[in-house]
Design a protein around this motif. Structure first.
Motif, PDB file in Angstrom:
ATOM      1  N   ASP A  58      36.573  34.681  46.473  1.00 44.50           N
ATOM      2  CA  ASP A  58      36.829  33.801  45.333  1.00 44.50           C
ATOM      3  C   ASP A  58      38.056  34.295  44.575  1.00 44.50           C
ATOM      4  O   ASP A  58      38.089  35.442  44.130  1.00 44.50           O
ATOM      5  CB  ASP A  58      35.604  33.800  44.420  1.00 44.50           C
ATOM      6  CG  ASP A  58      35.632  32.693  43.378  1.00 44.50           C
ATOM      7  OD1 ASP A  58      36.722  32.141  43.130  1.00 44.50           O
ATOM      8  OD2 ASP A  58      34.576  32.385  42.809  1.00 44.50           O
ATOM      9  N   VAL A  59      39.066  33.424  44.434  1.00 46.89           N
ATOM     10  CA  VAL A  59      40.290  33.832  43.719  1.00 46.89           C
ATOM     11  C   VAL A  59      40.343  33.250  42.304  1.00 46.89           C
ATOM     12  O   VAL A  59      41.373  33.359  41.632  1.00 46.89           O
ATOM     13  CB  VAL A  59      41.565  33.442  44.504  1.00 46.89           C
ATOM     14  CG1 VAL A  59      41.657  34.223  45.793  1.00 46.89           C
ATOM     15  CG2 VAL A  59      41.622  31.942  44.761  1.00 46.89           C
ATOM     16  N   LEU A  60      39.243  32.659  41.842  1.00 47.68           N
ATOM     17  CA  LEU A  60      39.230  32.140  40.474  1.00 47.68           C
ATOM     18  C   LEU A  60      39.450  33.251  39.457  1.00 47.68           C
ATOM     19  O   LEU A  60      40.060  33.037  38.406  1.00 47.68           O
ATOM     20  CB  LEU A  60      37.912  31.410  40.187  1.00 47.68           C
ATOM     21  CG  LEU A  60      37.867  29.906  40.489  1.00 47.68           C
ATOM     22  CD1 LEU A  60      36.492  29.351  40.180  1.00 47.68           C
ATOM     23  CD2 LEU A  60      38.947  29.151  39.716  1.00 47.68           C
ATOM     24  N   HIS A  61      38.926  34.425  39.745  1.00 45.76           N
ATOM     25  CA  HIS A  61      39.117  35.557  38.831  1.00 45.76           C
ATOM     26  C   HIS A  61      40.604  35.856  38.686  1.00 45.76           C
ATOM     27  O   HIS A  61      41.092  36.127  37.572  1.00 45.76           O
ATOM     28  CB  HIS A  61      38.369  36.785  39.350  1.00 45.76           C
ATOM     29  CG  HIS A  61      38.360  37.938  38.396  1.00 45.76           C
ATOM     30  ND1 HIS A  61      39.356  38.906  38.397  1.00 45.76           N
ATOM     31  CD2 HIS A  61      37.501  38.278  37.394  1.00 45.76           C
ATOM     32  CE1 HIS A  61      39.083  39.798  37.453  1.00 45.76           C
ATOM     33  NE2 HIS A  61      37.977  39.444  36.824  1.00 45.76           N
ATOM     34  N   PHE A  62      41.333  35.800  39.786  1.00 52.69           N
ATOM     35  CA  PHE A  62      42.773  36.014  39.734  1.00 52.69           C
ATOM     36  C   PHE A  62      43.462  34.913  38.934  1.00 52.69           C
ATOM     37  O   PHE A  62      44.337  35.182  38.098  1.00 52.69           O
ATOM     38  CB  PHE A  62      43.350  36.059  41.149  1.00 52.69           C
ATOM     39  CG  PHE A  62      44.855  36.057  41.187  1.00 52.69           C
ATOM     40  CD1 PHE A  62      45.572  37.164  40.779  1.00 52.69           C
ATOM     41  CD2 PHE A  62      45.550  34.932  41.617  1.00 52.69           C
ATOM     42  CE1 PHE A  62      46.967  37.163  40.804  1.00 52.69           C
ATOM     43  CE2 PHE A  62      46.931  34.920  41.652  1.00 52.69           C
ATOM     44  CZ  PHE A  62      47.647  36.035  41.240  1.00 52.69           C
TER      45      PHE A  62
END
Length: 214
Positions: free
Chosen positions: A75-79
């Motif tokens: 998951d790249v939402l944190h980025f």
């Protein structure tokens, strides 16, 4: 099984079978990762991507395509949510092209962007022509993958969407940076390559930047 892309000769059945078997095994492995492991991976990826972007670019604002995780992908939402701490990034998400079948469009994305569910059950921005960012105007793409090797080769889900859309990048020096995002367990010693595969410029996992082209 991979679908042959237009303009390429078919590869051997043995190679296709090998790719399909490898894809199945690696998808199962990443889907078995616990929610805690996924959260840890997402945060580690954010750290390593911040390092990569700080070193690879020297412009005030970047256009970057990301993705919404599915099927056990990192998951790249944190980025996306924390990228403002080190860089000014305008994000886009891939959308299935409504006219050029098998290709992708990239649409501007913020936390308020309306999302719809596509035919694969993946969320994507609601199609609006004024929000389209031409792929050639992207500075980088964060690309999900199923498998990768130490030479920067990427094994995708088998639909060929990214390979068709990014075929123009082959052999070009001025192009978006193609950054594969994966769990470490998705690395293999060597991938069976197809003629249409588009190589990556970097591969980032929770361990670090495992590959970066010269």
């Amino acid at each position: 099984m991979d679908k042959q892309l237009n303009g390429h000769k078919a590869i051997t059945q043995a190679t296709l079978t090998s790719r399909a078997a490898l894809r199945k095994s690696l998808r199962q492995a990443r889907k078995r990762l616990s929610p805690a492991c996924q959260t840890t991976a997402s945060k580690a990826i954010t750290h390593h991507l911040s390092t990569y972007f700080s070193n690879a670019f020297n412009t005030p604002t970047l256009n970057v395509a990301a993705y919404l995780a599915n099927d056990g992908e990192v998951d790249v939402l944190h980025f996306i949510q924390h990228s403002h701490k080190f860089c000014d990034i305008e994000f886009a998400l891939p959308v299935l092209h409504p006219i050029c079948k098998g290709h992708l469009l990239f649409l501007h994305f913020t936390k308020s962007t309306p999302l719809v569910t596509n035919q694969y059950g993946i969320k994507e921005p609601e199609l609006a022509c004024h929000n389209v960012i031409p792929v050639r105007q992207l500075d980088a793409l964060l690309m999900p993958l199923v498998g990768f090797d130490k030479s920067g080769n990427r094994l995708g889900m088998g639909g060929g969407y990214y390979d068709r859309t990014l075929a123009f990048t082959k052999g070009q020096t001025v192009k978006p940076k193609l950054i594969g995002i994966a769990h470490d367990i998705q690395q293999v010693s060597s991938l069976p390559i197809a003629p249409w595969d588009v190589p990556l410029d970097a591969i980032v996992t929770p361990t670090g930047i495992l590959y970066q082209s010269a």
